[in-house]
Motif scaffolding. Structure first.
Motif, PDB file in Angstrom:
ATOM      1  N   PHE A   1      -2.201   1.131  -8.589  1.00 12.64           N
ATOM      2  CA  PHE A   1      -2.943   1.731  -7.485  1.00 12.64           C
ATOM      3  C   PHE A   1      -2.933   0.748  -6.329  1.00 12.64           C
ATOM      4  O   PHE A   1      -2.855  -0.473  -6.522  1.00 12.64           O
ATOM      5  CB  PHE A   1      -4.382   2.106  -7.883  1.00 12.64           C
ATOM      6  CG  PHE A   1      -5.299   0.943  -8.142  1.00 12.64           C
ATOM      7  CD1 PHE A   1      -6.087   0.421  -7.126  1.00 12.64           C
ATOM      8  CD2 PHE A   1      -5.396   0.375  -9.407  1.00 12.64           C
ATOM      9  CE1 PHE A   1      -6.946  -0.643  -7.356  1.00 12.64           C
ATOM     10  CE2 PHE A   1      -6.255  -0.682  -9.651  1.00 12.64           C
ATOM     11  CZ  PHE A   1      -7.036  -1.198  -8.624  1.00 12.64           C
ATOM     12  N   ALA A   2      -2.954   1.289  -5.126  1.00 11.25           N
ATOM     13  CA  ALA A   2      -2.904   0.461  -3.932  1.00 11.25           C
ATOM     14  C   ALA A   2      -4.194   0.632  -3.146  1.00 11.25           C
ATOM     15  O   ALA A   2      -4.585   1.751  -2.812  1.00 11.25           O
ATOM     16  CB  ALA A   2      -1.703   0.833  -3.065  1.00 11.25           C
ATOM     17  N   ALA A   3      -4.850  -0.485  -2.860  1.00 15.71           N
ATOM     18  CA  ALA A   3      -6.118  -0.471  -2.137  1.00 15.71           C
ATOM     19  C   ALA A   3      -5.937  -1.112  -0.768  1.00 15.71           C
ATOM     20  O   ALA A   3      -5.560  -2.278  -0.660  1.00 15.71           O
ATOM     21  CB  ALA A   3      -7.186  -1.230  -2.930  1.00 15.71           C
TER      22      ALA A   3
ATOM     23  N   LEU B   1       1.163  -6.110   0.385  1.00 15.83           N
ATOM     24  CA  LEU B   1       2.025  -5.638   1.464  1.00 15.83           C
ATOM     25  C   LEU B   1       1.288  -5.818   2.779  1.00 15.83           C
ATOM     26  O   LEU B   1       0.212  -5.246   2.980  1.00 15.83           O
ATOM     27  CB  LEU B   1       2.386  -4.162   1.265  1.00 15.83           C
ATOM     28  CG  LEU B   1       3.198  -3.812   0.009  1.00 15.83           C
ATOM     29  CD1 LEU B   1       3.495  -2.313  -0.023  1.00 15.83           C
ATOM     30  CD2 LEU B   1       4.493  -4.607  -0.035  1.00 15.83           C
ATOM     31  N   PRO B   2       1.855  -6.622   3.703  1.00 13.84           N
ATOM     32  CA  PRO B   2       1.160  -6.881   4.966  1.00 13.84           C
ATOM     33  C   PRO B   2       1.159  -5.651   5.866  1.00 13.84           C
ATOM     34  O   PRO B   2       2.097  -4.853   5.867  1.00 13.84           O
ATOM     35  CB  PRO B   2       1.975  -8.020   5.588  1.00 13.84           C
ATOM     36  CG  PRO B   2       3.360  -7.839   5.013  1.00 13.84           C
ATOM     37  CD  PRO B   2       3.147  -7.330   3.618  1.00 13.84           C
TER      38      PRO B   2
ATOM     39  N   GLY C   1      -4.646  -2.048   7.447  1.00  9.88           N
ATOM     40  CA  GLY C   1      -3.250  -1.767   7.100  1.00  9.88           C
ATOM     41  C   GLY C   1      -2.723  -2.494   5.879  1.00  9.88           C
ATOM     42  O   GLY C   1      -1.909  -1.967   5.131  1.00  9.88           O
ATOM     43  N   THR C   2      -3.168  -3.727   5.637  1.00  8.39           N
ATOM     44  CA  THR C   2      -2.692  -4.499   4.492  1.00  8.39           C
ATOM     45  C   THR C   2      -3.209  -3.887   3.192  1.00  8.39           C
ATOM     46  O   THR C   2      -4.342  -3.427   3.113  1.00  8.39           O
ATOM     47  CB  THR C   2      -3.155  -5.960   4.606  1.00  8.39           C
ATOM     48  OG1 THR C   2      -2.531  -6.547   5.746  1.00  8.39           O
ATOM     49  CG2 THR C   2      -2.778  -6.768   3.368  1.00  8.39           C
ATOM     50  N   ILE C   3      -2.352  -3.865   2.161  1.00  8.30           N
ATOM     51  CA  ILE C   3      -2.772  -3.322   0.870  1.00  8.30           C
ATOM     52  C   ILE C   3      -2.562  -4.334  -0.247  1.00  8.30           C
ATOM     53  O   ILE C   3      -1.711  -5.221  -0.172  1.00  8.30           O
ATOM     54  CB  ILE C   3      -2.046  -2.013   0.501  1.00  8.30           C
ATOM     55  CG1 ILE C   3      -0.538  -2.269   0.278  1.00  8.30           C
ATOM     56  CG2 ILE C   3      -2.254  -0.935   1.522  1.00  8.30           C
ATOM     57  CD1 ILE C   3      -0.027  -1.736  -1.007  1.00  8.30           C
TER      58      ILE C   3
END
Length: 238
Positions: free
Chosen positions: A59-61, A146-147, A153-155
């Motif tokens: 999962f991406a937060a 990921l910047p 925006g960063t995750i």
């Protein structure tokens, strides 16, 4: 035809269409417990499985509106444990309540009126949503950062290995998960959601071996590997 370069040219639409094009997205309703024992529950629409033997999920937060990591990410990285709880039609309102960015001290389970049950295999125990018919107990594997553009925006993309799976008997039909009984919901675009009430079957072409991966058959994968190794041994003996 609409064409635009994200962050470079304007799409000239009322709302950004990007997330409306990647749909539907499973909801990662992630529960964690901090090192000091505080429970947390939050939904993430950037969620999916990665492989099946052994099973991994991600999962991406995104960062918070203050450009900090979310409590879920901090808890997972510091304790090594989290649980995915499937969100279905009956739990849609409770899930929506837990999507609010709340102070660290607030218990989302209590705020949403959900019942807690404890995980069974995790070294650092995590509360699970009792009402959820399917739950995965996961151990932390890694984080990919990921910047992006601040503040949100960063995750942090969290990858976890699934070490325990709970499936309610009531959502099984002839021993198989029946999504028409589960009625999972998924994120669509903007503020829209979808619910699965109908399914259809379509087998892949070929010799059927691809179906092992599509089904996620660990037993079938093991047999195929044994077959490959036995063929190699036979060739060496020749």
């Amino acid at each position: 035809m609409v064409f635009y370069e994200p962050g470079v040219t304007s799409h000239n639409l009322p709302r950004d269409p990007f997330k409306s094009c990647v749909v539907p997205r499973p909801i990662g309703w992630i529960s964690t417990r901090s090192l000091d024992g505080k429970d947390n529950l939050a939904p993430y629409s950037q969620f999916n499985n990665l492989t099946f033997d052994p099973p991994y999920v991600m999962f991406a937060a995104n960062q918070t509106e203050t450009n900090t990591r979310k409590d879920t990410v901090v808890n997972v990285e510091s304790t090594g444990s989290f649980v995915w709880n499937i969100c279905n039609w009956d739990l849609r309102d409770a899930m929506n309540i837990t999507s609010e960015q709340l102070p660290y001290s607030v218990d989302e389970f209590a705020k949403a009126g959900l019942t807690k049950i404890s995980s069974t295999t995790l070294k650092h125990a995590v509360s699970m949503v009792s009402e959820s018919p399917i739950k995965f107990e996961c151990i932390y594997f890694s984080t990919l950062r990921l910047p992006g553009n601040p503040p949100m925006g960063t995750i942090s993309m969290i990858i976890g290995k699934v070490v325990g799976i709970h499936i309610d008997d009531r959502v099984l039909t002839q021993g198989m998960v029946d999504l028409r009984k589960v009625m999972p919901i998924a994120r669509c675009g903007y503020y829209e959601y979808a619910v699965v009430r109908e399914t259809f079957v379509m087998m892949p072409p070929g010799n059927g071996k691809m179906a092992l991966g599509l089904e996620g058959s660990t037993a079938g994968n093991s047999k195929e590997w044994d077959r490959i190794n036995n063929e190699k041994k036979s060739e060496e003996l020749e």
